[in-house]
Design a protein around this motif. Structure first.
Motif, PDB file in Angstrom:
ATOM      1  N   GLU A 180     -19.313   3.318   4.716  1.00  0.00           N
ATOM      2  CA  GLU A 180     -18.294   2.597   5.502  1.00  0.00           C
ATOM      3  C   GLU A 180     -17.038   2.373   4.669  1.00  0.00           C
ATOM      4  N   GLN A 181     -15.907   2.413   5.341  1.00  0.00           N
ATOM      5  CA  GLN A 181     -14.616   2.189   4.674  1.00  0.00           C
ATOM      6  C   GLN A 181     -14.592   0.773   4.082  1.00  0.00           C
ATOM      7  N   PRO A 182     -14.173   0.618   2.816  1.00  0.00           N
ATOM      8  CA  PRO A 182     -14.086  -0.749   2.268  1.00  0.00           C
ATOM      9  C   PRO A 182     -13.100  -1.599   3.070  1.00  0.00           C
ATOM     10  N   LEU A 242       0.838  -1.203   0.000  1.00  0.00           N
ATOM     11  CA  LEU A 242       0.000   0.000   0.000  1.00  0.00           C
ATOM     12  C   LEU A 242       0.871   1.251   0.000  1.00  0.00           C
ATOM     13  N   PHE A 243       0.406   2.267  -0.699  1.00  0.00           N
ATOM     14  CA  PHE A 243       1.173   3.521  -0.724  1.00  0.00           C
ATOM     15  C   PHE A 243       0.770   4.438   0.433  1.00  0.00           C
ATOM     16  N   THR A 244       1.780   5.112   0.974  1.00  0.00           N
ATOM     17  CA  THR A 244       1.593   6.072   2.059  1.00  0.00           C
ATOM     18  C   THR A 244       2.352   7.349   1.678  1.00  0.00           C
ATOM     19  N   ASP A 300      -7.746  -0.591  -1.195  1.00  0.00           N
ATOM     20  CA  ASP A 300      -8.592   0.567  -0.867  1.00  0.00           C
ATOM     21  C   ASP A 300      -8.716   0.836   0.634  1.00  0.00           C
ATOM     22  N   ARG A 301      -8.694  -0.246   1.433  1.00  0.00           N
ATOM     23  CA  ARG A 301      -8.879  -0.067   2.881  1.00  0.00           C
ATOM     24  C   ARG A 301      -7.883   0.943   3.472  1.00  0.00           C
ATOM     25  N   THR A 329      -6.095  -1.030  12.010  1.00  0.00           N
ATOM     26  CA  THR A 329      -7.097   0.029  11.887  1.00  0.00           C
ATOM     27  C   THR A 329      -6.482   1.114  11.010  1.00  0.00           C
ATOM     28  N   PRO A 330      -7.182   1.516   9.931  1.00  0.00           N
ATOM     29  CA  PRO A 330      -6.574   2.549   9.071  1.00  0.00           C
ATOM     30  C   PRO A 330      -6.347   3.858   9.831  1.00  0.00           C
ATOM     31  N   LEU A 331      -5.364   4.642   9.378  1.00  0.00           N
ATOM     32  CA  LEU A 331      -5.148   5.978   9.964  1.00  0.00           C
ATOM     33  C   LEU A 331      -6.116   6.973   9.344  1.00  0.00           C
TER      34      LEU A 331
END
Ligand SMILES: Cc1ncc(COP(=O)(O)O)c(C=O)c1O
Length: 378
Positions: A233-235, A67-69, A240-241, A218-220
């Motif tokens: 709701e967040q996928p 995942l990209f940040t 994507d999450r 848990t996503p930031l």
């Protein structure tokens, strides 16, 4: 001008980095995954390809788990803040960067996690038995700096994973990616956090994280993903999450250029060149009377990141003198105060020299000559 601060960010960038960035900004420019039009689809293709190349480079079988940040710091914050809950116990080391120490200290103070720090030796060596001794039944994770941004010491992450079994291994690979072999499959790494703007030759503003299947963070951030727009709701599906909001697609395009450069040149060639430069620098500095080079001087498990001091002079004075000669190093604590306490250089720190693939041997000669001159100054 001699740039020796590649551990902060690499400079200059390869031609491919600039070409891919230009191509994206000039010819593509769409917002990926949002609109169905050609430019949006073309933008998404850059991301898909860069994700795939990262997965290949680090032996990740499922590229959607990369995942990209925004940077290495955000990746580490996602891993730490997203994983640890009240009463969890976590083990880390005395060589960590503040992007590990600060979120852990926050969680310790505010959220009741329990933190143990394994003391490394002055040369950065870590005893895996020390980690084993600290394991409790509440131990949720072990966080290891794969390669020190202060003294370049590389830790045996595969051996550590074997020793900790099911406990989650989070690896801070900000300094090792592109400078040392990183193998998620062989070393059984659970979470890999890294920057894309250092030795992967992307531009600033991009990092990434690999999360092993079965680990829930848990996503930031929560928000628009371009997918499942009917839901508030967040996928739950990846990527994507963990990738909400418009991504840094120009940065990802530049990274794709950087990765193409690595592919064309060969990662082994790049690593070897930087190791040769490291040896020349360590040998040159070690010959200067009054100079102390920290860390291991032999070739085992060392990154091209070299810290030194000149006896009787502050690192800031040495850095000032080098800067006057247009030689750019980084002095001080390098965002890693615990690492400097470990090697005995807190609070003044050290002068850090980090060559890159594009550093010329003649530039190292100029550096060493300058250090001789500065060491002789009253
Ligand atoms: C070991 C280490 N961890 C984390 C980071 C943070 O990375 P970034 O600058 O991409 O946020 C760095 C950057 O210097 C680093 O060297």
């Amino acid at each position: 001008m001699i740039y020796l601060d590649n551990a902060a960010t690499s400079f200059p960038k390869p031609k491919e980095t600039i070409d891919f960035l230009n191509d994206f900004v000039l010819n593509v420019g769409g917002n990926p995954g949002r609109s169905g039009h050609t430019l949006s689809v073309d933008a998404a293709r850059f991301i898909f390809e860069a994700r795939g190349k990262l997965a290949d480079l680090f032996h990740v079988s499922d590229s959607e788990r990369v995942l990209f940040t925004q940077n290495g710091t955000e990746s580490l914050n996602l891993a730490i803040l997203g994983l640890l809950k009240e009463e969890d116990h976590v083990i880390t080391t005395s060589l960590e960067h503040n992007s590990v120490m600060r979120p852990l200290t926050f969680l310790e103070k505010e959220k009741g996690i329990h933190l143990s720090i394994v003391q490394c030796a002055h040369n950065g060596q870590l005893d895996v038995e020390d980690i084993k001794r600290l394991i409790r039944k509440e131990t949720k994770a072990v966080i290891i700096n794969h390669g020190s941004n202060v003294i370049g010491a590389v830790q045996p992450v595969g051996e550590i994973k074997k020793a900790i079994g099911e406990i989650i291994l989070i690896v801070d690979a900000c300094q090792t990616v592109g400078s040392f072999p990183v193998d998620v499959a062989a070393d059984n790494i659970d979470i890999l956090c890294f920057s894309c703007h250092k030795s992967l030759y992307g531009i600033q503003g991009l990092g990434a994280i690999y999360i092993r299947n079965g680990i829930e963070l848990t996503p930031l951030k929560f928000g628009g993903t371009g997918s499942r727009s009917e839901s508030i709701e967040q996928p739950l599906f990846l990527p994507d999450r963990y990738e909400s909001g418009t991504p840094n697609t120009p940065g990802i395009a530049a990274l794709l250029g950087g990765l193409s450069f690595i592919e064309r040149t060969g990662i082994k060639t790049i690593i070897k060149r930087k190791q040769d430069l490291r040896r020349t620098i360590v040998d040159g500095l070690s010959n200067v009377p009054g100079v102390v080079v920290y860390g291991n001087k032999d070739d085992n498990n060392q990154l091209p990141v070299i810290s030194f001091n000149i006896g009787g002079k502050l690192p800031s004075e040495v850095g000032y003198e080098l800067n006057k000669r247009a030689i750019y190093t980084r002095v001080g604590l390098h965002c890693a105060p615990v690492a400097h306490r470990t090697i005995g250089t807190f609070p003044e720190g050290t002068v850090r020299v980090a060559p890159g693939y594009f550093t010329a041997e003649e530039e190292i000669d100029v550096l060493i000559k300058a250090v001789w001159e500065i060491a002789k100054q009253p």
